[in-house]
Design a protein around this motif. Structure first.
Motif, PDB file in Angstrom:
ATOM      1  N   ILE A 106      37.122  -6.920  40.255  1.00  0.00           N
ATOM      2  CA  ILE A 106      35.845  -7.562  40.554  1.00  0.00           C
ATOM      3  C   ILE A 106      36.068  -8.755  41.485  1.00  0.00           C
ATOM      4  O   ILE A 106      35.361  -8.943  42.479  1.00  0.00           O
ATOM      5  CB  ILE A 106      35.157  -8.023  39.259  1.00  0.00           C
ATOM      6  N   CYS A 110      34.506  -8.964  45.256  1.00  0.00           N
ATOM      7  CA  CYS A 110      33.493  -9.966  45.592  1.00  0.00           C
ATOM      8  C   CYS A 110      34.007 -10.960  46.633  1.00  0.00           C
ATOM      9  O   CYS A 110      33.275 -11.355  47.549  1.00  0.00           O
ATOM     10  CB  CYS A 110      33.066 -10.721  44.343  1.00  0.00           C
ATOM     11  N   ILE A 124      27.842  -8.281  44.997  1.00  0.00           N
ATOM     12  CA  ILE A 124      27.945  -7.776  43.627  1.00  0.00           C
ATOM     13  C   ILE A 124      28.317  -6.288  43.643  1.00  0.00           C
ATOM     14  O   ILE A 124      29.149  -5.835  42.845  1.00  0.00           O
ATOM     15  CB  ILE A 124      26.621  -7.985  42.869  1.00  0.00           C
ATOM     16  N   GLY A 127      31.959  -5.849  44.288  1.00  0.00           N
ATOM     17  CA  GLY A 127      32.739  -6.141  43.094  1.00  0.00           C
ATOM     18  C   GLY A 127      32.747  -4.984  42.119  1.00  0.00           C
ATOM     19  O   GLY A 127      33.801  -4.576  41.619  1.00  0.00           O
ATOM     20  N   VAL A 128      31.570  -4.423  41.860  1.00  0.00           N
ATOM     21  CA  VAL A 128      31.452  -3.321  40.899  1.00  0.00           C
ATOM     22  C   VAL A 128      32.161  -2.072  41.409  1.00  0.00           C
ATOM     23  O   VAL A 128      32.905  -1.409  40.656  1.00  0.00           O
ATOM     24  CB  VAL A 128      29.966  -3.025  40.601  1.00  0.00           C
ATOM     25  N   ILE A 160      28.919  -6.048  35.858  1.00  0.00           N
ATOM     26  CA  ILE A 160      27.866  -6.781  36.562  1.00  0.00           C
ATOM     27  C   ILE A 160      27.910  -8.268  36.211  1.00  0.00           C
ATOM     28  O   ILE A 160      27.846  -9.133  37.099  1.00  0.00           O
ATOM     29  CB  ILE A 160      26.486  -6.182  36.230  1.00  0.00           C
ATOM     30  N   SER A 163      30.913  -9.930  37.822  1.00  0.00           N
ATOM     31  CA  SER A 163      30.704 -10.151  39.255  1.00  0.00           C
ATOM     32  C   SER A 163      29.799 -11.356  39.501  1.00  0.00           C
ATOM     33  O   SER A 163      30.045 -12.165  40.405  1.00  0.00           O
ATOM     34  CB  SER A 163      30.079  -8.897  39.887  1.00  0.00           C
ATOM     35  N   LEU A 164      28.743 -11.483  38.695  1.00  0.00           N
ATOM     36  CA  LEU A 164      27.827 -12.623  38.836  1.00  0.00           C
ATOM     37  C   LEU A 164      28.538 -13.935  38.513  1.00  0.00           C
ATOM     38  O   LEU A 164      28.341 -14.943  39.203  1.00  0.00           O
ATOM     39  CB  LEU A 164      26.621 -12.431  37.917  1.00  0.00           C
ATOM     40  N   TYR A 167      30.878 -14.795  41.426  1.00  0.00           N
ATOM     41  CA  TYR A 167      30.118 -15.274  42.587  1.00  0.00           C
ATOM     42  C   TYR A 167      29.649 -16.711  42.375  1.00  0.00           C
ATOM     43  O   TYR A 167      29.816 -17.567  43.248  1.00  0.00           O
ATOM     44  CB  TYR A 167      28.910 -14.368  42.837  1.00  0.00           C
TER      45      TYR A 167
END
Length: 212
Positions: A106, A110, A124, A127-128, A160, A163-164, A167
């Motif tokens: 991830i 990202c 995102i 990353g996924v 998810i 990844s958030l 970020y």
């Protein structure tokens, strides 16, 4: 903003792919795949995510063009096939290995998307996809349904959220802090959801059958 972002460190990229190669080869051996297929599975698992990421960003896949990637991925595949496959029968070590692998992927997915200034949703997605492409290929080749498309606890949710988290932290702190916390969050969510048997978020009326 991108002027402040570090170039994706080579050793982090190689480490992420190699960790995933260990998981891929170990999983393939546990599914009775022969030697050549097991090593190929490790290489595919390790390299596929980064290759998908680079192709989506319009770049040459570093796993192919870089001199260090494939040798380390192959070495990691051998380790996975000979030693780490024993973790498959030990649920917690296996889950932790997989959680760390997807958390690292991830981060590298990202980060490279951030450096190339793509939109937030695309970051995102990178990353996924970096974290899942190799596993999906391995499952398809060994006749298994991919975890992303099945009732696999919080696998996709962990991807998810991880990844958030990455970020949000990497644009406010440092790459290494963001990577460490994203790996911890992703692995913790994934491992906890499996141990506590939390089902994947589902549509109303959908079965909770984890084998589906």
């Amino acid at each position: 903003m991108t002027d402040l972002l570090p170039v994706l460190p080579l050793w982090v990229d190689v480490t992420a792919m190699s960790t995933t190669a260990v998981y891929g080869a170990a999983t393939a051996r546990s599914r009775n795949v022969p030697i050549s297929g097991t090593l190929f599975a490790g290489i595919l698992c390790g390299a596929a995510g980064g290759m998908v990421r680079d192709l989506l960003l319009g770049l040459e896949p570093v796993a192919i063009t870089g001199p260090y990637y494939l040798p380390w991925i192959l070495f990691a595949s051998v380790l996975g096939a000979f030693f780490f496959y024993r973790f498959i029968s030990q649920e917690l070590p296996y889950l932790v290995l997989r959680g760390v692998a997807i958390g690292l992927l991830i981060a590298i997915g990202c980060q490279k998307a951030l450096i190339h200034e793509v939109p937030f949703v695309s970051i995102i997605l990178c990353g996924v996809l970096t974290a899942t492409a190799g596993g999906m290929a391995l499952d398809a080749l060994t006749g298994h349904r991919s975890a992303v498309f099945s009732q696999a606890h919080w696998f996709a949710t962990a991807l998810i959220i991880g990844s958030l988290v990455f970020y949000g932290l990497t644009i406010t702190t440092s790459f290494y802090i963001a990577t460490a916390i994203a790996v911890i969050v992703t692995a913790s969510l994934y491992v906890t959801s499996v141990i506590r048997k939390w089902p994947s978020p589902k549509w109303p009326g959908e079965s909770n059958d984890m084998s589906a």
